[in-house]
Design a protein around this motif. Structure first.
Motif, PDB file in Angstrom:
ATOM      1  N   ARG A 181      50.819 -15.833 -20.203  1.00  0.00           N
ATOM      2  CA  ARG A 181      50.771 -15.922 -18.742  1.00  0.00           C
ATOM      3  C   ARG A 181      49.376 -16.328 -18.247  1.00  0.00           C
ATOM      4  O   ARG A 181      49.226 -16.897 -17.172  1.00  0.00           O
ATOM      5  N   ASP A 182      48.345 -15.999 -19.041  1.00  0.00           N
ATOM      6  CA  ASP A 182      46.976 -16.303 -18.625  1.00  0.00           C
ATOM      7  C   ASP A 182      46.610 -17.777 -18.770  1.00  0.00           C
ATOM      8  O   ASP A 182      45.617 -18.224 -18.228  1.00  0.00           O
ATOM      9  N   VAL A 183      47.408 -18.498 -19.519  1.00  0.00           N
ATOM     10  CA  VAL A 183      47.068 -19.885 -19.814  1.00  0.00           C
ATOM     11  C   VAL A 183      47.653 -20.796 -18.736  1.00  0.00           C
ATOM     12  O   VAL A 183      48.852 -20.802 -18.498  1.00  0.00           O
ATOM     13  N   THR A 184      46.795 -21.547 -18.082  1.00  0.00           N
ATOM     14  CA  THR A 184      47.224 -22.475 -17.047  1.00  0.00           C
ATOM     15  C   THR A 184      47.481 -23.837 -17.685  1.00  0.00           C
ATOM     16  O   THR A 184      46.721 -24.272 -18.536  1.00  0.00           O
ATOM     17  N   GLY A 186      47.276 -27.452 -18.670  1.00  0.00           N
ATOM     18  CA  GLY A 186      46.155 -28.384 -18.586  1.00  0.00           C
ATOM     19  C   GLY A 186      44.830 -27.773 -18.980  1.00  0.00           C
ATOM     20  O   GLY A 186      43.863 -28.479 -19.181  1.00  0.00           O
ATOM     21  N   ARG A 187      44.769 -26.464 -19.093  1.00  0.00           N
ATOM     22  CA  ARG A 187      43.534 -25.823 -19.523  1.00  0.00           C
ATOM     23  C   ARG A 187      43.638 -25.516 -21.002  1.00  0.00           C
ATOM     24  O   ARG A 187      44.647 -25.015 -21.469  1.00  0.00           O
ATOM     25  N   ARG A 188      42.561 -25.766 -21.713  1.00  0.00           N
ATOM     26  CA  ARG A 188      42.586 -25.546 -23.157  1.00  0.00           C
ATOM     27  C   ARG A 188      42.539 -24.064 -23.493  1.00  0.00           C
ATOM     28  O   ARG A 188      43.125 -23.642 -24.458  1.00  0.00           O
ATOM     29  N   LEU A 189      41.816 -23.281 -22.701  1.00  0.00           N
ATOM     30  CA  LEU A 189      41.614 -21.882 -23.051  1.00  0.00           C
ATOM     31  C   LEU A 189      42.208 -20.900 -22.075  1.00  0.00           C
ATOM     32  O   LEU A 189      42.257 -19.727 -22.362  1.00  0.00           O
ATOM     33  N   GLY A 190      42.588 -21.346 -20.923  1.00  0.00           N
ATOM     34  CA  GLY A 190      43.072 -20.399 -19.919  1.00  0.00           C
ATOM     35  C   GLY A 190      41.949 -19.557 -19.365  1.00  0.00           C
ATOM     36  O   GLY A 190      42.039 -18.342 -19.321  1.00  0.00           O
ATOM     37  N   ARG A 191      40.841 -20.186 -18.962  1.00  0.00           N
ATOM     38  CA  ARG A 191      39.724 -19.440 -18.379  1.00  0.00           C
ATOM     39  C   ARG A 191      40.192 -18.700 -17.150  1.00  0.00           C
ATOM     40  O   ARG A 191      40.861 -19.261 -16.296  1.00  0.00           O
ATOM     41  N   ARG A 192      39.829 -17.420 -17.067  1.00  0.00           N
ATOM     42  CA  ARG A 192      40.301 -16.608 -15.954  1.00  0.00           C
ATOM     43  C   ARG A 192      39.267 -16.549 -14.847  1.00  0.00           C
ATOM     44  O   ARG A 192      38.079 -16.548 -15.109  1.00  0.00           O
ATOM     45  N   ASP A 193      39.737 -16.523 -13.585  1.00  0.00           N
ATOM     46  CA  ASP A 193      38.790 -16.279 -12.487  1.00  0.00           C
ATOM     47  C   ASP A 193      38.528 -14.785 -12.423  1.00  0.00           C
ATOM     48  O   ASP A 193      39.182 -14.011 -13.051  1.00  0.00           O
ATOM     49  N   ASP A 194      37.565 -14.439 -11.555  1.00  0.00           N
ATOM     50  CA  ASP A 194      37.243 -13.021 -11.371  1.00  0.00           C
ATOM     51  C   ASP A 194      38.470 -12.216 -10.955  1.00  0.00           C
ATOM     52  O   ASP A 194      38.594 -11.055 -11.289  1.00  0.00           O
ATOM     53  N   SER A 195      39.370 -12.850 -10.208  1.00  0.00           N
ATOM     54  CA  SER A 195      40.517 -12.123  -9.672  1.00  0.00           C
ATOM     55  C   SER A 195      41.504 -11.730 -10.767  1.00  0.00           C
ATOM     56  O   SER A 195      42.263 -10.800 -10.605  1.00  0.00           O
TER      57      SER A 195
END
Length: 200
Positions: A181-184, A186-195
């Protein structure tokens, strides 16, 4: 925001930088590509069947870049603890850091400048999280091991040090555990925002 400086761009340094940047800490990595891994071929790295060391490093650098690691092709010539922060001096500039991760292979000059305690075999003495005898200075990989040096071990050392830095910053145990669920897309790593970053 806390600033982490990582010196050394092998598996230990790249792993530490990946974890701290991915979880929101400003992270600078100094890497001139001198890691011994560039001469290796990985056949025993968990999850990787077979990969040339240079190809592995290229992929690892791209992964670090994708989460916001600031990589510098500069040689660090001096480090100093001025009592408030670490001053990192390169051949072209000066940088300040709240946390310092040394991943310099067999080169122990920077650890010596900071007066890190050594083990009986001449390696830098660390606890299981990579903490040295100098507060907020970590050492990982070959710097802390005379023998039994493997890329996967160094990467684990870097991850352990990074999670300890994150736990120190958050003043609570920090766990980096991603789910699909954390992986967006197009993103390779699924970097999370602060939220969405979790501190469990």
């Amino acid at each position: 925001m806390s600033h982490v400086v990582v010196v050394g761009g092998g598996p230990g340094g790249l792993s530490a930088a990946l974890f701290t940047a991915k979880n929101g800490l400003e992270t600078s990595l100094f890497d001139q590509g001198e890691t011994a891994l560039r001469f290796a071929h990985l056949l025993n790295y968990l999850g990787i069947d077979s990969v040339d060391g240079e190809a592995f490093l290229h992929a690892a650098r791209e992964q670090a870049d994708a989460v916001g690691v600031h990589r510098h092709d500069e040689r660090v010539v001096e480090v100093e603890d001025d009592g408030e922060e670490f001053v990192v001096v390169t051949e072209t500039g000066t940088y300040a850091a709240d946390y310092l991760v040394l991943a310099t292979g067999q080169a122990r000059e920077l650890a010596a400048q900071l007066r890190c305690e050594l083990d009986h075999d001449g390696t830098v003495l660390v606890d299981r999280n990579g903490r040295t005898s100098v507060e907020d200075v970590y050492a990982v990989g070959w710097l802390t091991r005379k023998d039994k040096v493997q890329a996967v071990i160094s990467a684990g050392d870097g991850a352990a040090a990074a999670l300890d830095v994150l736990s120190t910053v958050e003043r609570a145990p920090f766990h980096d555990f991603d789910t699909p669920r954390d992986v967006t897309v197009g993103r390779r790593l699924g970097r999370r925002d602060d939220s969405t970053a979790r501190n469990a």
